[in-house]
Design a protein around this motif. Structure first.
Motif, mmCIF file in Angstrom:
data_model
loop_
_atom_site.group_PDB
_atom_site.id
_atom_site.type_symbol
_atom_site.label_atom_id
_atom_site.label_comp_id
_atom_site.label_asym_id
_atom_site.label_seq_id
_atom_site.Cartn_x
_atom_site.Cartn_y
_atom_site.Cartn_z
ATOM 1 N N TYR A 6 -13.108 -1.394 -99.817
ATOM 2 C CA TYR A 6 -14.155 -1.569 -100.775
ATOM 3 C C TYR A 6 -14.929 0.500 -100.384
ATOM 4 C CZ TYR A 6 -13.685 -5.592 -103.022
ATOM 5 O OH TYR A 6 -13.554 -7.243 -103.103
ATOM 6 N N HIS A 7 -15.417 0.115 -99.063
ATOM 7 C CA HIS A 7 -15.764 1.205 -99.126
ATOM 8 C C HIS A 7 -16.958 1.066 -99.629
ATOM 9 C CE1 HIS A 7 -16.713 4.622 -95.752
ATOM 10 N NE2 HIS A 7 -16.951 5.180 -97.303
ATOM 11 N N ASP A 12 -27.350 -6.865 -98.289
ATOM 12 C CA ASP A 12 -27.272 -7.825 -96.866
ATOM 13 C C ASP A 12 -26.612 -8.870 -96.772
ATOM 14 O OD1 ASP A 12 -28.421 -5.399 -95.545
ATOM 15 O OD2 ASP A 12 -30.213 -6.502 -96.341
ATOM 16 N N PRO A 15 -21.595 -10.524 -96.711
ATOM 17 C CA PRO A 15 -20.989 -10.845 -95.562
ATOM 18 C C PRO A 15 -20.696 -12.092 -94.918
ATOM 19 C CG PRO A 15 -21.743 -8.601 -94.831
ATOM 20 C CD PRO A 15 -22.300 -9.003 -96.179
ATOM 21 N N CYS A 25 -14.487 -10.589 -93.529
ATOM 22 C CA CYS A 25 -14.888 -8.959 -93.785
ATOM 23 C C CYS A 25 -14.635 -8.150 -92.377
ATOM 24 C CB CYS A 25 -15.995 -8.897 -94.606
ATOM 25 S SG CYS A 25 -17.106 -9.373 -94.122
ATOM 26 N N CYS A 27 -17.041 -4.765 -91.526
ATOM 27 C CA CYS A 27 -18.346 -4.082 -91.560
ATOM 28 C C CYS A 27 -18.814 -3.304 -90.842
ATOM 29 C CB CYS A 27 -19.743 -5.388 -92.129
ATOM 30 S SG CYS A 27 -18.945 -6.095 -93.804
ATOM 31 N N GLU A 28 -19.203 -2.278 -90.906
ATOM 32 C CA GLU A 28 -20.269 -1.591 -89.721
ATOM 33 C C GLU A 28 -21.614 -1.486 -90.350
ATOM 34 O OE1 GLU A 28 -18.845 3.330 -90.770
ATOM 35 O OE2 GLU A 28 -17.144 1.848 -91.023
ATOM 36 N N THR A 29 -22.314 -0.786 -89.167
ATOM 37 C CA THR A 29 -24.220 -0.626 -89.861
ATOM 38 C C THR A 29 -23.745 1.463 -89.910
ATOM 39 O OG1 THR A 29 -24.337 -2.202 -88.172
ATOM 40 C CG2 THR A 29 -26.145 -0.701 -89.036
#
Length: 106
Positions: A6-7, A12, A15, A25, A27-29
């Motif tokens: 996706y990028h 919030d 996930p 999934c 994810c990153e902050t």
């Protein structure tokens, strides 16, 4: 197991919703700079979705992203409203539904 990339900036709770559906999934902050860049991209995405559907739900999504852009850029919602009100006082709103067709030079 197929992977779908996706990028994109998501809300919030996305996930946890994905994981509650039995999926995993990654994810990153984001850094502040990347966050603002992706918020601006999300603003365009939400506007396009509203333009296509004309739904109140998509308009609400657009407003949500706009509010986050305001905060991410260090402004307040009160400042945004003041700028809007000042501009409306000086130049008017859009209530009269005026279409400017042309201006003739004198």
């Amino acid at each position: 197991m197929p992977i779908k990339a996706y990028h994109k900036l998501v809300r919030d709770r996305i996930p946890e919703i994905i994981e509650a559906d039995g999926k995993t999934c990654v994810c990153e902050t984001l850094s502040d700079e990347d966050y603002i860049t992706l918020l601006d991209k999300k603003l365009n995405e939400e506007l396009a979705e509203y333009q296509e559907s004309k739904s109140l739900e998509e308009l609400a999504d657009l407003l949500e992203v706009m509010q986050e852009v305001v905060k991410a850029r260090g402004w307040t919602l009160e400042e945004l409203e003041q700028v809007r009100a000042d501009k409306a006082a000086k130049r008017g709103g859009f209530e009269k539904k005026i279409l400017l067709r042309e201006v003739l030079e004198n």
